[in-house]
Design a protein around this motif. Sequence first.
Motif, mmCIF file in Angstrom:
data_model
loop_
_atom_site.group_PDB
_atom_site.id
_atom_site.type_symbol
_atom_site.label_atom_id
_atom_site.label_comp_id
_atom_site.label_asym_id
_atom_site.label_seq_id
_atom_site.Cartn_x
_atom_site.Cartn_y
_atom_site.Cartn_z
ATOM 1 N N HIS A 132 3.321 -7.059 8.821
ATOM 2 C CA HIS A 132 1.893 -6.707 8.848
ATOM 3 C C HIS A 132 1.110 -7.800 9.598
ATOM 4 N N ASN A 133 1.303 -9.028 9.168
ATOM 5 C CA ASN A 133 0.567 -10.155 9.761
ATOM 6 C C ASN A 133 0.855 -10.274 11.257
ATOM 7 N N ALA A 181 -6.968 -2.988 5.307
ATOM 8 C CA ALA A 181 -6.531 -4.373 5.078
ATOM 9 C C ALA A 181 -7.598 -5.371 5.535
ATOM 10 N N PHE A 197 -1.065 -7.974 13.518
ATOM 11 C CA PHE A 197 -2.423 -8.450 13.818
ATOM 12 C C PHE A 197 -2.382 -9.632 14.779
ATOM 13 N N VAL A 199 4.474 1.045 -0.611
ATOM 14 C CA VAL A 199 3.597 1.204 -1.779
ATOM 15 C C VAL A 199 3.397 -0.109 -2.550
ATOM 16 N N LYS A 200 4.057 -1.173 -2.111
ATOM 17 C CA LYS A 200 3.886 -2.516 -2.692
ATOM 18 C C LYS A 200 4.318 -2.593 -4.159
ATOM 19 N N CYS A 201 5.403 -1.919 -4.482
ATOM 20 C CA CYS A 201 5.857 -1.898 -5.883
ATOM 21 C C CYS A 201 6.806 -3.046 -6.206
ATOM 22 N N PHE A 202 7.309 -3.732 -5.185
ATOM 23 C CA PHE A 202 8.242 -4.857 -5.334
ATOM 24 C C PHE A 202 9.607 -4.455 -5.907
ATOM 25 N N TRP A 214 3.021 0.338 6.909
ATOM 26 C CA TRP A 214 1.770 0.679 6.218
ATOM 27 C C TRP A 214 1.972 1.726 5.144
ATOM 28 N N ASP A 215 3.148 2.315 5.095
ATOM 29 C CA ASP A 215 3.440 3.282 4.030
ATOM 30 C C ASP A 215 4.144 2.642 2.839
ATOM 31 N N THR A 220 5.280 -8.019 4.544
ATOM 32 C CA THR A 220 3.983 -8.699 4.698
ATOM 33 C C THR A 220 3.933 -9.457 6.016
ATOM 34 N N LYS A 221 5.037 -10.123 6.370
ATOM 35 C CA LYS A 221 5.071 -10.874 7.640
ATOM 36 C C LYS A 221 4.913 -9.925 8.825
#
Lengths: 329, 296
Positions: free
Chosen positions: A234-235, A252, A238, A211-214, A208-209, A231-232
């Motif tokens: 994260h999913n 999210a 859940f 920053v999604k900069c790729f 969760w930290d 991303t996987k």
Amino acid sequence: MSETRKVTIKAFRFNAETDYLPYTKQYEMEVGKDDLILDLMNRIKWEHDGSFSYRRSCRHGICGACAIKVNGKAVLACKQNAIELLDLFDNDITLEPSSKKRAIKDMIIDKSDFWEKHAAIKPYVVADVDPHPTHETKQSISEFNNFLDSDLCIQCGACHYSCPALEVNPEFFGPAAFAAAYRFTVDTRDSAGAERLELTAQAGQGVWDCVKCFECAEACPKEINPIEKITKLHNMQFEQGIAERNVATKHAEGFLRGMKKYGYLDEADIVTYSEGLLGAYKHIGTAMKMMKSGKIHWHSGVPFIDSIPKIKNLDEVQKLIEISQTNKL
Amino acid sequence: MSEQLHYALFTGCTAKQSTPELLSSTLAVADKLGIKITILEEASCCGASHLQDFDEFLAHVLNARNICYAEKLGLTMITICNTCQLNSAMTKHALDTDPELKARVNEKLAEVGLEYKGTSEIKHFLYTLIDEYGLENVKNKVQVPLSHLNIAPFYGCHNIRPSELHEDANGHENPYKPTSLDSLIDALEGNPVDYESKNKCCGFHVELQANHTSEVLAGNALLDAMDNNADLMVTPCPLCHLKMDTYQDSISKVMGRDVELPVLHMPQMVALALGCTEKEIGLNFHVQKAKHLYTA
């Protein structure tokens, strides 16, 4: 046309035992169309300055030892063609270690932080294996494909030392550790998946930290795309009921609240929903400034006031959410 | 240009809420340049890279629905937000390369009478100006040259990384040495500021859960631009704008230095040079005041 180009190579130089500060040295050489960055480094060492230091081993893009940065771009020196980079950077080549702040000698860095984080996520199959199995453990092609190439990681550290979140937050596991966590968590033979998902869900160190900069996707020389695995993860947190209700997970999941009502994200609501009313209190100063400048206005975007313009055909979005949503918090 | 350019505009959420100046300046620039815009009023949020973390499949379904509406018009879908660009392009790439996923998504879309075909391109407005309208043509329309301004281009992550995904849409921009914004500033006769942080992350996406990281990343970029004598920063991403513009007070506290720098949206900068009205440009909507830049 000449087969070679005369180029000035700039190299980061630093010896932690003798130098107070790093410096740059320049080397002139002819660069041919088949030369790799590793060839240029060899030439610096063999023809210009024997003290120039770097790691190298396999010369086949497999061991990850020669990962460095050229003009800020993470490369495997033994895989990267030099002329390609000269074209990309207008004939400019500056050799730097993967992490300047972790430099020990020239291109050689202290990678202990990388290995500590790698080890922390248990990068191996955890299984109660029969010491005398009667048959081999099989995996189907689709189970293998589910690794999404994460199995190809060579632990070069290119993504790790390109990650800006890690630069600011040393606790952060980083993209390579997450790619490994994904790889072993989806392995059908493994039984430590929940443990890894809990570890990578932790605030400060976990996914969760990010920053999604790729930057990690761009840096990886094996095209593993670590952020895809983030991303996987994260999913999966859940899906497997491991995600706890906190600011990050509610942020999210909270997108759906606005989308169900308006089709758009409700920008004001997402802050109060994610933070809670007490937590949102710390944003009041910024909110007041935004309100003063017109970025938040009374006729839209104010929490609890249902007045954001709705998209056309909102019922379609509502229906699609109803029939397509696979996760819940 | 023999034919009038015509695009389907995906506004994203921010231009409809906290950055109305982005939408007004985009429409004003298009009008001045003779570009026809049809707003996709049916389009929903792209998920902003957060919904994707919660439910990736759902995010693909909703993004595919948005693209369907551009396809119905037979137009290229243009975006004015880097994150909208990335998330829409990621869905397009995923569906165009994975027939099984495309079929699963289309099964859902069929329930609302839609079908994703993959016929529309997705491109950020910045790159349509450069690649399709043409910088020379933009230059010819300049009425108020920006020669008195040192402008720091801030590219934002999601237009330039991962480069492989964007290479057809952004003119093969080099993510380590991007040039599009610099060349646009040149065309408007402004002075592009060269600084190391121009292609770095602004930290917007972890503003809530990792506030310190977010503030430091934004602070590094703002201070780097200021230390290189920038009069203002310009970005093609409204999320970068929001982070850089609205949080300068708290960023100053974290960085231990005063941060004061106007941050313009890319279309606002173009609108300034094209002589658009003050209302169209909307500099009054900035927290870090930029109204003094209006010279027309």
